[in-house]
Write an enzyme that holds these catalytic residues in place. Structure first.
Site, PDB file in Angstrom:
ATOM      1  N   LYS A 166      10.107  -2.434 -17.660  1.00 51.82           N
ATOM      2  CA  LYS A 166       9.337  -3.501 -18.316  1.00 51.82           C
ATOM      3  C   LYS A 166      10.061  -4.061 -19.533  1.00 51.82           C
ATOM      4  CE  LYS A 166       5.003  -1.468 -16.682  1.00 51.82           C
ATOM      5  NZ  LYS A 166       3.852  -0.621 -17.045  1.00 51.82           N
TER       6      LYS A 166
ATOM      7  N   VAL B 295       4.697  -6.737 -15.898  1.00 49.26           N
ATOM      8  CA  VAL B 295       4.785  -6.156 -17.241  1.00 49.26           C
ATOM      9  C   VAL B 295       3.404  -6.165 -17.892  1.00 49.26           C
ATOM     10  CG1 VAL B 295       5.841  -6.321 -19.529  1.00 49.26           C
ATOM     11  CG2 VAL B 295       7.167  -6.947 -17.493  1.00 49.26           C
TER      12      VAL B 295
ATOM     13  N   LEU C 236      -1.896  -4.046   0.615  1.00 48.50           N
ATOM     14  CA  LEU C 236      -3.306  -4.061   0.206  1.00 48.50           C
ATOM     15  C   LEU C 236      -3.680  -2.744  -0.463  1.00 48.50           C
ATOM     16  CD1 LEU C 236      -5.018  -5.887   3.210  1.00 48.50           C
ATOM     17  CD2 LEU C 236      -4.924  -6.664   0.845  1.00 48.50           C
TER      18      LEU C 236
ATOM     19  N   GLU D 277       0.255  10.182 -11.689  1.00 48.50           N
ATOM     20  CA  GLU D 277       0.540  10.491 -10.289  1.00 48.50           C
ATOM     21  C   GLU D 277       0.762  11.990 -10.114  1.00 48.50           C
ATOM     22  OE1 GLU D 277       0.456   8.231  -7.962  1.00 48.50           O
ATOM     23  OE2 GLU D 277       0.458   6.397  -9.169  1.00 48.50           O
TER      24      GLU D 277
ATOM     25  N   GLY E  91      -5.521  -5.069  -3.006  1.00 49.84           N
ATOM     26  CA  GLY E  91      -6.963  -5.176  -2.785  1.00 49.84           C
ATOM     27  C   GLY E  91      -7.646  -5.928  -3.910  1.00 49.84           C
TER      28      GLY E  91
END
EC number: 1.1.1.3
Length: 435
Positions: free
Chosen positions: A204, A131, A11, A189, A16
């Site tokens: 991807k 992707v 989640l 990040e 979420g």
């Protein structure tokens, strides 16, 4: 018709968002599907979060317990990574559960294990969200373009890198400064390596290449080169020639084999792909019958990605009781027709090249450089000499015509060996996107 029950693994941002889409658009989904889709069980590190987001679902601490529950028809894997996510997905398939995942790393690296097992167990594995987030590129490749031989795919498929390159171009800022800005905005990040060094885009483009050409996953053969070494000067010089630099995932079918690569690329500023900025994604597909098609949209984010996850759930729900012959094959081609093909090493690809050379500002320098390029059958399309640096060194920018990469590399090595040239020479590949 009885409801379709979902077991949700994770989640986080996408998990979420998936719960929100299923709950907020429940009536719309039922109108389209003719049956209810409900979350029957969730597994997350935080029981408090799980009960807050999915109050009517059972909370399960152990993912392997969730994938064995009788009240779960479809397991939606949103853990990410290839540790427990891989083991849980394989166990779910063994248990006869259908799978929806947004996990590109899992599929690119372990799809050759996952898809055959799914075929054996007669379950569906859907992965639109793996992707380009909310862009329906997987459905386009598997279904919308099924009448075509696909020639090539080129995509801006990492929003973090695209944001950084867009900001570097617009502001003239250095890579390190824009990276800090991207981290402050939440686009990158704390450890951005996976995005900026091409791994994310590599996963991807590996998936799209398999769908386009009917091959197994070949991530280990995918060439990866990121954007961390790009200089803002190169972005500026590229613009002077009428190009923009984008991190592209590229796969192309050639007579010698399949190209599978990720790297910074100069593309003409007139091309639609060159004008995709910020964190947006876009994928260009060239096919023999339809020609060029372009798919653009949000490549990440809670709700755009969840949109793709829920679309996959709906697809499974429509076919969950149908004859297995009516399902679209996982990799677009019938399993027996998914065949290994040669992946071209980078030395064998054909491209045009941007070179930035720093050399002594003295007579004969340009002639020596041009001669060494000509020796490797590399012809010059355009050349400009920028201002003199430190009174003695000039910056020379060269665009070449199309050549095989091993030839340009040999020419670069020979040029770098000249006493009048400073090392290293900057080399960036170019794509016209006219194939």
């Amino acid at each position: 018709m009885k409801p379709v029950n979902i077991g949700l693994l994770g989640l986080g941002t996408v998990g979420g968002g998936t719960a929100a889409v299923l709950q907020d658009n429940a009536a719309e989904i039922s109108r389209r599907l003719g049956r209810e889709v409900r979350i029957s069980a969730v597994c997350d590190l935080s029981e408090e979060k799980a009960r807050q987001i999915c109050p009517s679902a059972a909370f399960v601490k152990d993912p392997f317990e969730l994938v064995a529950r009788e009240d779960v028809d479809v397991v939606v894997e949103l853990f990410g990574g290839t540790g427990i996510a891989k083991d849980a997905v394989l166990k779910a398939i063994e248990n006869g559960k259908h799978i929806v995942t947004a996990n590109k790393k899992l599929l690119a690296e372990y799809g050759n294990e996952i898809f055959p097992l799914a075929e054996e167990k007669n379950v569906m594995v859907q992965f639109e969200a793996a992707v380009a987030g909310g862009i329906p590129i997987i459905k386009a490749l598997r279904e919308g373009l099924a009448a075509n031989r696909i020639r090539s795919i080129a995509g801006i498929i990492n929003g973090t890198s695209n944001f950084i390159l867009s900001e570097m171009r617009e502001k003239g800022s250095a890579f390190a400064d824009v990276l800090k800005e991207a981290q402050a905005l939440g686009y990158a990040e704390a450890d951005p390596t996976f995005d900026i060094e091409g791994n994310d885009a590599g996963h991807k483009i590996t998936i799209m290449s398999a769908l386009a050409f009917g091959t197994p996953m070949n991530f280990s053969a995918c060439y990866l080169e990121g954007i961390s070494k790009l200089d803002s000067r190169d972005i500026k010089y590229a613009e002077e020639f009428g190009y923009r630099i984008k991190l592209l995932g590229i796969t192309r079918k050639t007579d010698k084999g399949i190209e599978l690569r990720v790297h910074p690329t100069l593309i003409p500023e007139s091309r639609l792909l060159a004008n995709v900025n910020g964190v947006m994604n876009a994928v260009r597909v060239n096919a023999d019958m339809v020609g060029e098609t372009l798919y653009y949209g949000a490549g990440a984010g809670a709700l755009p990605t969840a949109s793709a996850v829920v679309a996959d759930i709906i697809d499974i729900a429509r076919l969950i009781e149908a004859n297995t012959d009516h399902r679209v094959p996982h990799l677009a081609f019938q399993p027996a027709q998914v065949q290994a093909q040669t992946i071209l090493p980078m030395d064998e690809i054909t491209s045009s090249y941007y070179l930035r050379v720093q050399a002594k500002d003295e007579p004969g320098t340009l002639g020596q450089i041009a001669a060494l390029l000509a020796k490797e059958n590399v012809s010059i399309e355009a050349l400009i000499q920028k201002g003199v640096i430190d009174q003695t060194t000039a910056e020379i920018v060269i665009l070449t015509h199309s050549t095989v990469e091993k030839h340009i590399k040999r020419a670069i090595a020979a040029i770098e060996a000249l006493n009048c040239v400073e090392k290293p020479i900057t080399m960036i590949r170019m794509e016209s996107l006219h194939d």
